[in-house]
Motif scaffolding. Structure first.
Motif, mmCIF file in Angstrom:
data_model
loop_
_atom_site.group_PDB
_atom_site.id
_atom_site.type_symbol
_atom_site.label_atom_id
_atom_site.label_comp_id
_atom_site.label_asym_id
_atom_site.label_seq_id
_atom_site.Cartn_x
_atom_site.Cartn_y
_atom_site.Cartn_z
ATOM 1 N N GLN A 126 0.788 -1.235 0.000
ATOM 2 C CA GLN A 126 0.000 0.000 0.000
ATOM 3 C C GLN A 126 0.822 1.287 0.000
ATOM 4 O O GLN A 126 0.274 2.354 -0.213
ATOM 5 N N SER A 127 2.098 1.230 0.297
ATOM 6 C CA SER A 127 2.830 2.487 0.387
ATOM 7 C C SER A 127 4.253 2.329 -0.127
ATOM 8 O O SER A 127 4.657 1.263 -0.582
ATOM 9 N N LEU A 163 -2.540 7.370 6.008
ATOM 10 C CA LEU A 163 -3.576 6.502 5.466
ATOM 11 C C LEU A 163 -4.142 5.626 6.574
ATOM 12 O O LEU A 163 -3.405 4.892 7.236
ATOM 13 N N ASN A 164 -5.445 5.718 6.780
ATOM 14 C CA ASN A 164 -6.118 4.961 7.826
ATOM 15 C C ASN A 164 -7.607 4.941 7.513
ATOM 16 O O ASN A 164 -8.155 5.926 7.024
ATOM 17 N N ALA A 165 -8.275 3.820 7.786
ATOM 18 C CA ALA A 165 -9.689 3.690 7.431
ATOM 19 C C ALA A 165 -10.549 4.756 8.106
ATOM 20 O O ALA A 165 -11.441 5.348 7.480
ATOM 21 N N LEU A 166 -10.301 5.019 9.392
ATOM 22 C CA LEU A 166 -11.087 6.039 10.098
ATOM 23 C C LEU A 166 -10.895 7.404 9.459
ATOM 24 O O LEU A 166 -11.866 8.143 9.237
ATOM 25 N N PHE A 167 -9.649 7.742 9.134
ATOM 26 C CA PHE A 167 -9.367 9.058 8.563
ATOM 27 C C PHE A 167 -9.918 9.167 7.142
ATOM 28 O O PHE A 167 -10.272 10.258 6.696
ATOM 29 N N ARG A 168 -10.003 8.042 6.434
ATOM 30 C CA ARG A 168 -10.625 8.048 5.112
ATOM 31 C C ARG A 168 -12.112 8.360 5.233
ATOM 32 O O ARG A 168 -12.663 9.130 4.444
ATOM 33 N N GLY A 173 0.840 10.321 -2.073
ATOM 34 C CA GLY A 173 0.852 8.908 -1.711
ATOM 35 C C GLY A 173 0.413 8.026 -2.850
ATOM 36 O O GLY A 173 0.260 8.458 -3.996
ATOM 37 N N VAL A 174 0.197 6.770 -2.503
ATOM 38 C CA VAL A 174 -0.192 5.752 -3.468
ATOM 39 C C VAL A 174 -1.603 6.031 -3.985
ATOM 40 O O VAL A 174 -2.480 6.478 -3.237
ATOM 41 N N ASP A 175 -1.806 5.770 -5.268
ATOM 42 C CA ASP A 175 -3.157 5.793 -5.820
ATOM 43 C C ASP A 175 -3.825 4.496 -5.369
ATOM 44 O O ASP A 175 -3.775 3.477 -6.045
ATOM 45 N N TYR A 176 -4.424 4.528 -4.163
ATOM 46 C CA TYR A 176 -4.944 3.300 -3.557
ATOM 47 C C TYR A 176 -6.115 2.727 -4.346
ATOM 48 O O TYR A 176 -6.369 1.518 -4.327
ATOM 49 N N LYS A 177 -6.858 3.587 -5.069
ATOM 50 C CA LYS A 177 -7.947 3.060 -5.898
ATOM 51 C C LYS A 177 -7.403 2.169 -7.007
ATOM 52 O O LYS A 177 -8.026 1.178 -7.387
ATOM 53 N N GLU A 217 1.082 9.827 -6.472
ATOM 54 C CA GLU A 217 0.607 11.098 -7.018
ATOM 55 C C GLU A 217 0.587 12.213 -5.972
ATOM 56 O O GLU A 217 0.335 11.988 -4.794
ATOM 57 N N LEU A 218 0.868 13.397 -6.464
ATOM 58 C CA LEU A 218 0.802 14.614 -5.663
ATOM 59 C C LEU A 218 -0.372 15.439 -6.163
ATOM 60 O O LEU A 218 -0.462 15.773 -7.346
ATOM 61 N N VAL A 219 -1.286 15.750 -5.244
ATOM 62 C CA VAL A 219 -2.453 16.577 -5.574
ATOM 63 C C VAL A 219 -2.422 17.808 -4.684
ATOM 64 O O VAL A 219 -2.253 17.699 -3.467
ATOM 65 N N ILE A 220 -2.579 18.979 -5.276
ATOM 66 C CA ILE A 220 -2.552 20.242 -4.523
ATOM 67 C C ILE A 220 -3.870 20.967 -4.702
ATOM 68 O O ILE A 220 -4.355 21.138 -5.830
ATOM 69 N N ASN A 221 -4.450 21.396 -3.588
ATOM 70 C CA ASN A 221 -5.697 22.150 -3.628
ATOM 71 C C ASN A 221 -5.363 23.638 -3.479
ATOM 72 O O ASN A 221 -5.178 24.144 -2.372
ATOM 73 N N VAL A 222 -5.265 24.313 -4.609
ATOM 74 C CA VAL A 222 -4.883 25.724 -4.623
ATOM 75 C C VAL A 222 -5.968 26.595 -3.988
ATOM 76 O O VAL A 222 -5.672 27.616 -3.351
#
Length: 336
Positions: free
Chosen positions: A152-153, A234-239, A273-277, A308-313
């Motif tokens: 996963q990582s 990465l954690n189920a609760l935090f997801r 992180g990893v593209d877990y999907k 992947e790196l995703v940024i929320n501008v």
């Protein structure tokens, strides 16, 4: 090479037979699902039925790509623990009693429970970790048992998350870390992040949250400790609770760096992180091969192929953070 990140379940043979009527280890794989003409897959997950981040939908999409269609040639039974690890054992027992051809432990904790309760059934896990490796497989190259799947990582991920914090918040030396003590791989990931922070002169401020109700006091404590940003692993609760995490952090004007894409999409500052999907989608390939006769023991664990790196501008602007151009150019996606 990709790497990184509990529930300990002990059950004796007498208890196992009492719980399952002795069936789990007794029936031949070829006999399961034959009466209806459908092959049967049981999925045990810590997530909720809402599938907030689309991981389970990606798994089903992967099955479709292999010609496995629900109610046509496949039956999928789901059990969602909604973040409650105490529900894993009874839900696992329910799934095993349905006589599946293959079991899917969507996270390490469910996979461990399934293996302990049904040691003879093939199990696929899309989120295997170094921390739980010895509990589930002999090695990545040679699983050697009834469990296989995907890692996963990636090696160096904790250091990269700390580095990103310092790139978004230059001079940051106090970084919050949200930890779930019930997570099967959390201790390993927390230790790795602590080491990475120390090597960069950063004080890691850790707060624990094992339930949704724990999140407000945990985030509040990090704000009072003057954390300059928060890392969410990465954690189920935090997801499941990503919306609440983002809301609380934004109210405290704390930038959040998630290890999952869903965090940035929900309003966090960024994710890396990893593209877990993709992992869940590829896990369907393991299920397909097992249904065709392959054995998990002979199926090496595969590693993530998409980081992947995703940024929320939009979030950055709301927090008054100027995202450097080089970071935007490096990002796989920039959310405007």
């Amino acid at each position: 090479m990709p790497r990184t990140g509990g529930v300990t379940v002990t059950i004796g043979r007498r208890e196992l037979l009492a719980a399952l009527g002795g069936a789990a280890a007794a029936w031949p794989r070829g006999a399961r699902g034959q009466q209806s003409g459908l092959r049967r897959v049981g999925v045990l997950t810590l997530l909720s039925s809402k599938d907030e981040d689309g991981a389970l939908a990606a798994f089903v999409d992967g099955l479709h790509s292999h010609g496995l269609i629900e109610e046509k040639n496949l039956k999928i039974d789901y059990r969602y623990s909604d973040g409650d690890v105490k529900q894993l054992i009874p839900f696992a027992q329910e799934l095993i009693a349905l006589r599946p051809d293959v079991l899917v432990g969507a996270e390490p904790s469910p996979a461990k429970v399934l293996k302990n309760l049904a040691p003879a059934l093939p199990i696929v896990c899309p989120q295997l970790t170094d921390a739980q490796l010895s509990d589930l497989v002999a090695s990545y190259a040679r699983p050697g048992g009834t469990v296989t799947g995907l890692a996963q990582s990636v090696e160096g991920l904790p250091g990269k998350l700390i580095e990103l914090v310092q790139e978004f918040v230059p001079g940051a030396v106090r970084v919050g870390f949200l930890s779930n003590p019930t997570g099967a791989s959390m201790q390993f990931f927390a230790h790795s992040t602590e080491e990475a922070a120390r090597s960069r002169g950063v004080l890691l401020l850790t707060e624990q949250a094992a339930t949704p109700d724990d999140l407000p006091p945990a985030l509040g404590s990090l704000a009072r400790q003057q954390a300059q940003a928060i890392i969410v692993p990465l954690n189920a609760l935090f997801r499941q609770e990503v919306a609440q995490i983002v809301q609380l952090a934004t109210a405290a004007r704390l930038p959040t760096i998630f290890a999952l894409r869903h965090g940035a999409e929900a309003g966090g500052l960024a994710s890396y992180g990893v593209d877990y999907k993709d992992n869940y989608r590829r896990a369907a390939g393991y299920v397909d091969k097992i249904l065709k006769g392959a054995k998990p023991a002979d199926m090496p664990v595969e590693f993530p192929t998409k980081i992947e790196l995703v940024i929320n501008v939009k979030t950055a602007r709301a927090l008054g953070i100027n995202v450097p151009l080089f970071l935007q150019q490096r990002a796989d996606e920039v959310i405007e």
